[in-house]
Design a protein around this motif. Structure first.
Motif, PDB file in Angstrom:
ATOM      1  N   MET A 224       0.825  -1.204   0.000  1.00 45.33           N
ATOM      2  CA  MET A 224       0.000   0.000   0.000  1.00 45.33           C
ATOM      3  C   MET A 224       0.862   1.257   0.000  1.00 45.33           C
ATOM      4  SD  MET A 224      -3.304  -1.006   2.329  1.00 45.33           S
ATOM      5  CE  MET A 224      -4.428  -0.068   1.305  1.00 45.33           C
ATOM      6  N   TYR A 225       1.978   1.216   0.713  1.00 48.78           N
ATOM      7  CA  TYR A 225       2.889   2.369   0.693  1.00 48.78           C
ATOM      8  C   TYR A 225       3.544   2.533  -0.680  1.00 48.78           C
ATOM      9  CZ  TYR A 225       2.766   3.498   5.692  1.00 48.78           C
ATOM     10  OH  TYR A 225       2.380   3.917   6.949  1.00 48.78           O
ATOM     11  N   GLU A 226       3.875   1.427  -1.314  1.00 49.10           N
ATOM     12  CA  GLU A 226       4.550   1.501  -2.609  1.00 49.10           C
ATOM     13  C   GLU A 226       3.625   2.062  -3.684  1.00 49.10           C
ATOM     14  OE1 GLU A 226       7.665   1.182  -5.387  1.00 49.10           O
ATOM     15  OE2 GLU A 226       7.625   1.209  -3.192  1.00 49.10           O
ATOM     16  N   THR A 227       2.364   1.679  -3.645  1.00 47.85           N
ATOM     17  CA  THR A 227       1.411   2.119  -4.670  1.00 47.85           C
ATOM     18  C   THR A 227       0.657   3.377  -4.276  1.00 47.85           C
ATOM     19  OG1 THR A 227      -0.328   0.690  -3.751  1.00 47.85           O
ATOM     20  CG2 THR A 227       1.090  -0.247  -5.463  1.00 47.85           C
ATOM     21  N   GLY A 228       0.711   3.723  -2.997  1.00 50.95           N
ATOM     22  CA  GLY A 228      -0.063   4.886  -2.546  1.00 50.95           C
ATOM     23  C   GLY A 228      -1.549   4.604  -2.478  1.00 50.95           C
ATOM     24  N   THR A 229      -1.920   3.352  -2.368  1.00 56.46           N
ATOM     25  CA  THR A 229      -3.331   2.958  -2.381  1.00 56.46           C
ATOM     26  C   THR A 229      -4.129   3.639  -1.286  1.00 56.46           C
ATOM     27  OG1 THR A 229      -2.648   0.799  -3.213  1.00 56.46           O
ATOM     28  CG2 THR A 229      -4.889   0.982  -2.373  1.00 56.46           C
ATOM     29  N   GLU A 232      -0.989   7.599   0.812  1.00 58.00           N
ATOM     30  CA  GLU A 232       0.391   8.005   1.077  1.00 58.00           C
ATOM     31  C   GLU A 232       1.343   7.072   0.344  1.00 58.00           C
ATOM     32  OE1 GLU A 232       3.610   8.550   4.754  1.00 58.00           O
ATOM     33  OE2 GLU A 232       1.607   7.754   5.150  1.00 58.00           O
ATOM     34  N   GLN A 233       2.062   7.617  -0.623  1.00 58.35           N
ATOM     35  CA  GLN A 233       3.053   6.821  -1.335  1.00 58.35           C
ATOM     36  C   GLN A 233       4.422   7.110  -0.732  1.00 58.35           C
ATOM     37  OE1 GLN A 233       3.160   7.407  -5.587  1.00 58.35           O
ATOM     38  NE2 GLN A 233       4.080   5.405  -5.944  1.00 58.35           N
ATOM     39  N   ASP A 234       5.068   6.082  -0.237  1.00 56.98           N
ATOM     40  CA  ASP A 234       6.336   6.267   0.457  1.00 56.98           C
ATOM     41  C   ASP A 234       7.192   5.032   0.226  1.00 56.98           C
ATOM     42  OD1 ASP A 234       8.424   6.375   2.409  1.00 56.98           O
ATOM     43  OD2 ASP A 234       7.232   7.779   3.609  1.00 56.98           O
ATOM     44  N   HIS A 235       8.144   5.141  -0.674  1.00 58.00           N
ATOM     45  CA  HIS A 235       8.982   3.985  -1.020  1.00 58.00           C
ATOM     46  C   HIS A 235       9.797   3.512   0.177  1.00 58.00           C
ATOM     47  CE1 HIS A 235      11.699   1.282  -3.040  1.00 58.00           C
ATOM     48  NE2 HIS A 235      12.731   2.019  -2.689  1.00 58.00           N
ATOM     49  N   ALA A 238       7.644   1.471   2.365  1.00 59.68           N
ATOM     50  CA  ALA A 238       7.351   0.217   1.674  1.00 59.68           C
ATOM     51  C   ALA A 238       8.525  -0.741   1.813  1.00 59.68           C
ATOM     52  CB  ALA A 238       7.046   0.489   0.203  1.00 59.68           C
TER      53      ALA A 238
END
Length: 433
Positions: A224-229, A232-235, A238
């Motif tokens: 979910m962090y990687e995709t921003g689902t 919040e997108q945060d590599h 993730a």
């Protein structure tokens, strides 16, 4: 309950040995290409619930528009609902490859639907005494028992599946601190099953379970962090949670971590580290890890370039990666990078991947058809690949239609040139695994 639906053409599904540049003229032979791209019908609920299966053989006549003009049952499965589902399924199929032969077939074409419901093993069904004792403990506030009831309701272990009730028991257990229930409740919110679709709540429950060390929740939260689902997108986050899960031994997370690291790698050392995680997942018999590890050898990313190793890993992953490994192996075989070049073997691998509806396989098979001089059938195959979302196939389809300069009856209502042009306007992606 495990279910399966196979769609079998009453012909060989691979190019005949020694076909060379010969064209597949028999519409019955060509029909299998269209069936590969056609969606399978849904298994009738009543038949599935009762564990009923069987074989339905149908016959169709194809009209001038490439659609089914008539359909009939040639051999019944013994159940009306299965037979009706088979008829509905075949009537929804377009047949551009059949029409690519240059004329509408005048006879009936035949195929077969094989319905296999599977069955839940008795040993997997808890006895009524266990159900009663678990229910009593759940009602008394035992979080582990509440989670177990939710799992039984979600799976339909004691009868009909009830996702709303499952969510209710999961919630009670989750609020009591049960990490497995927190993960399961998050999954229901992420699917909108039994509860409204709410990715933010899904992420919240995953986070609670992840903090307790639940490997699947850690992996889900990383995704979910990687995709921003969840907004919040945060590599970095993730990567943190995927690593936690991978270090805990979950092979799916090890695969995910390897892919994440490879995607963002900026040096050979980072690519080597990524490939090492793929290897760890492959050691745990994760089929997709075999495929992606094979890609690292084929492309020389994190491993020394080695076509033989790549081919061996693709063969190991064949039949288990939705057509990916079969297509990759076919490309090596076609190019003579896994032994002597063999177009027939490559064609067989592409056709196998087409049965799994892998879009890129349609593109590769279309290229082979073009090389053999069968431009019309190649165009039909590109059309099918474009329907499934392959932009290379879409570009070739548009190119072929422009070259022909004619009308496009086959595509009407199914696929428009503008969809393919949208692919042509998109920049080609960089090489990835």
């Amino acid at each position: 309950m495990k279910t399966s639906l196979a769609l079998l053409a009453a012909v060989a599904t691979l190019l005949p040995a020694g076909a060379g540049a010969a064209r597949l003229q028999d519409p019955q032979d060509v029909m299998v290409i269209d069936l590969n791209a056609c969606y399978r019908p849904s298994y009738p609920a009543a038949a599935l619930a009762s564990g009923a299966g069987g074989k339905t053989t149908v016959e169709v006549r194809i009209g001038v528009d490439g659609r089914v003009a008539e359909a009939r049952i040639a051999a019944s499965s013994g159940r009306t609902d299965l037979d009706e589902a088979a008829l509905a399924g075949i009537r929804a199929c377009p047949f551009p490859a059949v029409l690519a032969n240059g004329q509408v077939p005048t006879g009936w074409l035949k195929t077969q639907y094989v319905w296999i419901p599977g069955a839940t093993k008795k040993k997997d069904v808890p006895d009524q005494a266990l159900y009663a004792s678990t229910s009593a403990r759940a009602m008394a506030g035992d979080a582990a028992a509440q989670y177990q009831l939710g799992a039984w309701l979600e799976r339909g272990t004691y009868g009909t599946t009830d996702l709303a009730q499952a969510a209710g028991w999961y919630r009670q257990a989750a609020e009591g601190g049960n990490a497995a229930a927190q993960n399961s409740l998050g999954m229901l919110y992420g699917r909108g099953a039994g509860v409204p679709y709410d990715p933010r709540q899904a992420a919240d429950w995953y986070a609670r379970a992840a903090e307790q060390g639940h490997g699947w929740a850690q992996m889900h939260l990383a995704g979910m962090y990687e995709t921003g689902t969840a907004g919040e997108q945060d590599h970095d986050k993730a990567l943190y949670w995927m690593r936690k899960s991978a270090e805990g031994g979950l092979p799916f997370a090890q695969l995910g971590l390897g892919l994440l690291l490879m995607q963002h790698a900026a040096s050979d050392a980072e690519r080597t580290a990524a490939a090492a995680w793929l290897a760890r997942a492959a050691d745990q018999h994760q089929a997709f890890a075999d495929y992606y590890l094979g890609r690292t050898f084929e492309l020389g990313l994190g491993n020394v370039q080695d076509d033989a190793r790549a081919a061996a890993l693709y063969r190991k992953a064949a039949d288990t990666t939705d057509g990916r490994a079969d297509t990759a192996l076919g490309m090596l075989v076609e190019a003579g990078r896994a032994g002597p070049a063999d177009q027939e073997q490559a064609a067989a691998l592409y056709r196998k991947a087409m049965q799994a509806r892998y879009p890129a396989a349609f593109y590769r098979y279309g290229l082979l058809l073009e090389q053999r001089g069968d431009d019309q059938l190649a165009t039909a195959v590109y059309f099918q690949g474009a329907q499934l979302g392959d932009c290379d196939a879409a570009r070739k389809y548009v190119q072929a239609r422009r070259t022909e300069g004619g009308s496009d009856e086959i595509s009407v209502g199914i696929f428009r040139d503008r969809a393919a042009r949208a692919c042509t306007s998109s920049p080609a992606p960089p090489p990835v695994l």
